[in-house]
Design a protein around this motif. Structure first.
Motif, PDB file in Angstrom:
ATOM      1  N   ARG A   1      11.631  10.650  -8.142  1.00  0.00           N
ATOM      2  CA  ARG A   1      10.823  11.742  -7.622  1.00  0.00           C
ATOM      3  C   ARG A   1       9.541  11.617  -8.169  1.00  0.00           C
ATOM      4  NH1 ARG A   1      13.708  17.307  -8.087  1.00  0.00           N
ATOM      5  NH2 ARG A   1      12.011  18.150  -6.536  1.00  0.00           N
ATOM      6  N   SER A   2       8.280  12.295  -7.452  1.00  0.00           N
ATOM      7  CA  SER A   2       7.037  12.090  -8.175  1.00  0.00           C
ATOM      8  C   SER A   2       6.994  13.340  -8.969  1.00  0.00           C
ATOM      9  CB  SER A   2       6.084  12.173  -6.954  1.00  0.00           C
ATOM     10  OG  SER A   2       6.165  10.925  -6.247  1.00  0.00           O
ATOM     11  N   PHE A   3       5.985  13.167 -10.150  1.00  0.00           N
ATOM     12  CA  PHE A   3       5.775  14.226 -11.039  1.00  0.00           C
ATOM     13  C   PHE A   3       4.375  13.966 -11.546  1.00  0.00           C
ATOM     14  CE2 PHE A   3       5.801  16.384 -15.202  1.00  0.00           C
ATOM     15  CZ  PHE A   3       6.104  17.776 -14.807  1.00  0.00           C
ATOM     16  N   PHE A   4       3.435  14.694 -11.270  1.00  0.00           N
ATOM     17  CA  PHE A   4       2.047  14.455 -11.629  1.00  0.00           C
ATOM     18  C   PHE A   4       1.548  12.931 -11.344  1.00  0.00           C
ATOM     19  CE2 PHE A   4       2.786  18.259 -13.921  1.00  0.00           C
ATOM     20  CZ  PHE A   4       1.530  18.928 -13.823  1.00  0.00           C
ATOM     21  N   PHE A   5       1.713  12.594 -10.076  1.00  0.00           N
ATOM     22  CA  PHE A   5       1.440  11.396  -9.500  1.00  0.00           C
ATOM     23  C   PHE A   5       2.167  10.118  -9.951  1.00  0.00           C
ATOM     24  CE2 PHE A   5      -2.395  14.177  -9.341  1.00  0.00           C
ATOM     25  CZ  PHE A   5      -1.992  14.536  -8.079  1.00  0.00           C
TER      26      PHE A   5
ATOM     27  N   GLU B   1       0.634  -1.171   0.057  1.00  0.00           N
ATOM     28  CA  GLU B   1      -0.044   0.040  -0.012  1.00  0.00           C
ATOM     29  C   GLU B   1       0.931   1.366   0.231  1.00  0.00           C
ATOM     30  OE1 GLU B   1      -3.494   2.187   2.802  1.00  0.00           O
ATOM     31  OE2 GLU B   1      -2.266   0.460   3.473  1.00  0.00           O
ATOM     32  N   ALA B   2       2.035   1.382   0.793  1.00  0.00           N
ATOM     33  CA  ALA B   2       2.818   2.327   0.795  1.00  0.00           C
ATOM     34  C   ALA B   2       3.547   2.840  -0.448  1.00  0.00           C
ATOM     35  CB  ALA B   2       3.954   2.099   2.077  1.00  0.00           C
ATOM     36  N   CYS B   3       4.125   1.602  -1.223  1.00  0.00           N
ATOM     37  CA  CYS B   3       4.459   1.823  -2.342  1.00  0.00           C
ATOM     38  C   CYS B   3       3.472   2.481  -3.279  1.00  0.00           C
ATOM     39  CB  CYS B   3       4.962   0.358  -3.101  1.00  0.00           C
ATOM     40  SG  CYS B   3       6.583   0.047  -2.507  1.00  0.00           S
ATOM     41  N   LYS B   4       2.348   2.073  -3.359  1.00  0.00           N
ATOM     42  CA  LYS B   4       1.297   2.514  -4.361  1.00  0.00           C
ATOM     43  C   LYS B   4       0.830   3.963  -4.015  1.00  0.00           C
ATOM     44  CE  LYS B   4      -3.392   1.225  -6.090  1.00  0.00           C
ATOM     45  NZ  LYS B   4      -4.180   0.318  -6.092  1.00  0.00           N
ATOM     46  N   LYS B   5       0.681   4.128  -2.866  1.00  0.00           N
ATOM     47  CA  LYS B   5      -0.050   5.640  -2.292  1.00  0.00           C
ATOM     48  C   LYS B   5       1.190   6.823  -2.311  1.00  0.00           C
ATOM     49  CE  LYS B   5      -3.888   4.308   0.729  1.00  0.00           C
ATOM     50  NZ  LYS B   5      -4.459   4.422   2.157  1.00  0.00           N
ATOM     51  N   SER B   6       2.474   6.183  -2.182  1.00  0.00           N
ATOM     52  CA  SER B   6       3.644   7.174  -2.142  1.00  0.00           C
ATOM     53  C   SER B   6       4.256   7.311  -3.324  1.00  0.00           C
ATOM     54  CB  SER B   6       4.454   6.921  -1.124  1.00  0.00           C
ATOM     55  OG  SER B   6       5.228   5.698  -1.389  1.00  0.00           O
ATOM     56  N   ASN B   7       3.833   6.892  -4.451  1.00  0.00           N
ATOM     57  CA  ASN B   7       4.692   6.686  -5.639  1.00  0.00           C
ATOM     58  C   ASN B   7       6.018   6.490  -5.535  1.00  0.00           C
ATOM     59  OD1 ASN B   7       2.207   7.730  -7.006  1.00  0.00           O
ATOM     60  ND2 ASN B   7       2.836   9.743  -6.072  1.00  0.00           N
ATOM     61  N   THR B   8       6.324   5.371  -4.756  1.00  0.00           N
ATOM     62  CA  THR B   8       7.725   4.726  -4.492  1.00  0.00           C
ATOM     63  C   THR B   8       7.736   3.486  -5.295  1.00  0.00           C
ATOM     64  OG1 THR B   8       7.714   5.991  -2.279  1.00  0.00           O
ATOM     65  CG2 THR B   8       9.253   4.322  -2.571  1.00  0.00           C
ATOM     66  N   PRO B   9       8.825   3.431  -6.137  1.00  0.00           N
ATOM     67  CA  PRO B   9       9.067   2.147  -6.645  1.00  0.00           C
ATOM     68  C   PRO B   9       9.461   0.988  -5.870  1.00  0.00           C
ATOM     69  CG  PRO B   9      10.045   3.986  -7.813  1.00  0.00           C
ATOM     70  CD  PRO B   9       9.594   4.470  -6.662  1.00  0.00           C
ATOM     71  N   GLY B  10      10.305   1.212  -4.671  1.00  0.00           N
ATOM     72  CA  GLY B  10      10.774   0.264  -3.948  1.00  0.00           C
ATOM     73  C   GLY B  10      10.986   0.411  -2.666  1.00  0.00           C
ATOM     74  N   ILE B  11      10.653  -0.492  -1.474  1.00  0.00           N
ATOM     75  CA  ILE B  11      10.745  -0.219  -0.152  1.00  0.00           C
ATOM     76  C   ILE B  11      11.443  -1.621   0.399  1.00  0.00           C
ATOM     77  CG2 ILE B  11       9.640   0.080   1.951  1.00  0.00           C
ATOM     78  CD1 ILE B  11       7.552   1.951   0.716  1.00  0.00           C
ATOM     79  N   SER B  12      12.263  -1.208   1.247  1.00  0.00           N
ATOM     80  CA  SER B  12      12.995  -2.632   1.949  1.00  0.00           C
ATOM     81  C   SER B  12      12.938  -2.357   3.551  1.00  0.00           C
ATOM     82  CB  SER B  12      14.273  -2.764   1.457  1.00  0.00           C
ATOM     83  OG  SER B  12      14.873  -3.927   2.190  1.00  0.00           O
ATOM     84  N   VAL B  13      12.299  -3.265   4.386  1.00  0.00           N
ATOM     85  CA  VAL B  13      12.261  -3.182   5.623  1.00  0.00           C
ATOM     86  C   VAL B  13      13.092  -4.158   6.624  1.00  0.00           C
ATOM     87  CG1 VAL B  13      10.700  -3.259   7.449  1.00  0.00           C
ATOM     88  CG2 VAL B  13      10.133  -1.680   5.730  1.00  0.00           C
ATOM     89  N   ALA B  14      13.678  -4.040   7.331  1.00  0.00           N
ATOM     90  CA  ALA B  14      14.239  -4.945   8.433  1.00  0.00           C
ATOM     91  C   ALA B  14      13.884  -4.878   9.754  1.00  0.00           C
ATOM     92  CB  ALA B  14      15.748  -4.799   8.396  1.00  0.00           C
TER      93      ALA B  14
END
Length: 478
Positions: free
Chosen positions: A238-242, A39-52
């Motif tokens: 970076r995000s540009f027009f969502f 959900e975070a990737c989709k809503k934030s327009n972030t291509p990739g997230i990694s968590v430890a």
């Protein structure tokens, strides 16, 4: 017999209690965390997230999306991201090690090592005897992001650290040393140069040989030049027009001690375990240094509940130690919960990603599975200004393309009223956006490097709309 049964029951309860306190992640929690990252990737327009996530019992990794959208390379615990301001704790540890070796003291005056460094306050010279190394460690020097981050020069040459610090020489401080606290990333660049002067090694060499190698952090780097496999390094966006766009940010090698170390979730898991005293295969000296870095003794008190010390924000009750970070095209965060012996790190390849995601993950670990992603403040601003851009652009096109038809269908007096109203509204919007730009931006470089593109597009589109409406109004008054 009764004693034996009682003993078995005590053992069972002890084991059961141990499992609860060490956060063994169950299937429901794993699913909830993975859904949250997706959900975070989709809503934030972030291509990739990694968590430890580390605890006494286990280490877990969760990832979502891609480190490279074009090549469709998945983001995972091996993917290397920029650490942004999470880098500061590494630099601070370098200072503590030099102190342990007797080469400096946090209470030493900075001029003992950088005698050419001098500052002003309201046009008058500052007494540099007031400025100690500790003032730079806890951001009480008077150097702030608001006033001084624009002085950090672009460049990737080996001498950029010295050039960055010399750029700040004779700067006018935001406040007198020790009179207040305000975060300023350049404080840690000065500490990086201090490391070079005292150790007689360049910053990269010192950090690698004295910090990263002894701690066996094999996937943590001072510069991207050291990374042999380029596909392991995430691209920044970076995000540009969502939509996420690949953004090759300018190089600020002189800002490396404050915000440009690189690592992956695998190494950050080990780094967090070291911070929580859960790792034994490190030189003994680091155990005391890490414990020292979490002490309140030299920290600056920000409120009754929070302080800032040696590269960390800390709650005064010792329950949370953390540091978020944001670069032009990356975001990072580490949260440590020492009393619970839990650590959570976040790495993302878009600055829009909300570091508070780690707190939602912690809530899932606390068996509150119903968590949702919240937009970061910077993304809320981006969304709002993108909508403003779209509305102003549409109104501009309508004004240009349909003004003849509008004039035919409206009486001249009514048309003037509409034009007056729209002109005042668009002018007011332009003024508001201009004020936001002046407050948010230090210089023109800041808007294209650190801030959302939408600040510029909203300002330009609103000014364009106002100019068009104003010209039509003049035309109608003739």
């Amino acid at each position: 017999m009764k004693k034996r049964i009682l003993f078995i029951i005590i053992l069972f309860l002890t084991a059961f209690g141990f499992q609860i306190t060490t956060y063994a992640i169950n299937q429901n929690q794993s699913v909830a965390i993975q859904n949250l990252l997706d959900e975070a990737c989709k809503k934030s327009n972030t291509p990739g997230i990694s968590v430890a996530i580390v605890s006494e019992k286990e280490t877990s990794f969760f990832s979502s999306g891609y480190s490279n959208l074009d090549k469709k390379i998945p983001a995972d615990e091996q993917t290397i991201f920029e650490l942004a301001s999470v880098s500061k704790a590494f630099t601070a540890l370098g200072i503590l090690k030099l102190e342990k070796q007797g080469m400096l003291s946090r209470t030493d005056k900075i001029q003992d090592y950088l005698p050419w460094l001098a500052f002003n306050y309201r046009g008058k010279s500052v007494d540099m005897n007031q400025l100690t190394i500790n003032n730079f460690l806890n951001h009480t020097s008077g150097l702030t992001n608001r006033k001084h981050s624009a002085t950090i020069p672009e460049g990737n040459s080996p001498n950029m650290l010295e050039k960055t610090v010399k750029n700040i020489k004779q700067a006018d401080l935001a406040f007198l040393p020790r009179e207040s606290h305000e975060y300023g990333t350049i404080n840690y660049d000065i500490l990086g140069l201090l490391i070079e002067v005292v150790s007689e090694k360049n910053y990269e060499e010192f950090m690698t040989s004295e910090i990263l190698q002894p701690l066996n952090l094999k996937n943590t780097y001072v510069t991207s030049n050291e990374i042999k496999n380029s596909d392991s390094l995430s691209l920044g966006y970076r995000s540009f027009f969502f939509q996420p766009l690949h953004y090759e940010a300018p190089k600020f090698r002189g800002n490396t001690p404050a915000g440009y170390l690189l690592s992956n979730s695998k190494d950050l898991a080990r780094w967090m375990s070291i911070q929580l005293n859960q790792t034994t295969d490190i030189p003994n000296v680091f155990t005391s240094l890490i414990n020292e870095s979490h002490q309140q003794k030299y920290a600056a008190l920000l409120s009754k509940d929070m302080s800032y010390g040696v590269g960390w924000f800390m709650s005064t009750d010792g329950t949370i130690i953390f540091h978020p970070g944001r670069n032009p095209n990356f975001a990072a965060d580490i949260h440590l919960f020492p009393k619970e012996k839990i650590g959570i790190s976040l790495l993302a390849n878009n600055a829009n990603a909300n570091p508070d995601l780690v707190l939602a993950i912690k809530s899932i670990l606390d068996v509150d599975l119903k968590q949702s992603y919240s937009l970061s403040r910077i993304q809320q601003l981006d969304v709002s200004l993108t909508i403003v851009t779209i509305i102003c652009s549409i109104l501009f096109l309508i004004t240009i393309g349909l003004n003849k038809k509008i004039r035919r269908n409206l009486s001249k007096s009514l048309l003037k009223q509409h034009l007056h109203f729209l002109s005042i509204m668009s002018l007011s919007l332009s003024v508001v956006l201009l004020i936001i730009s002046i407050i948010v931006l230090v210089n023109h470089r800041h808007i294209f490097t650190w801030q959302p593109y939408s600040i510029a597009t909203a300002l330009v589109s609103s000014l364009l709309l106002f100019s068009t409406l104003f010209l039509l109004l003049i035309k109608e008054n003739k």
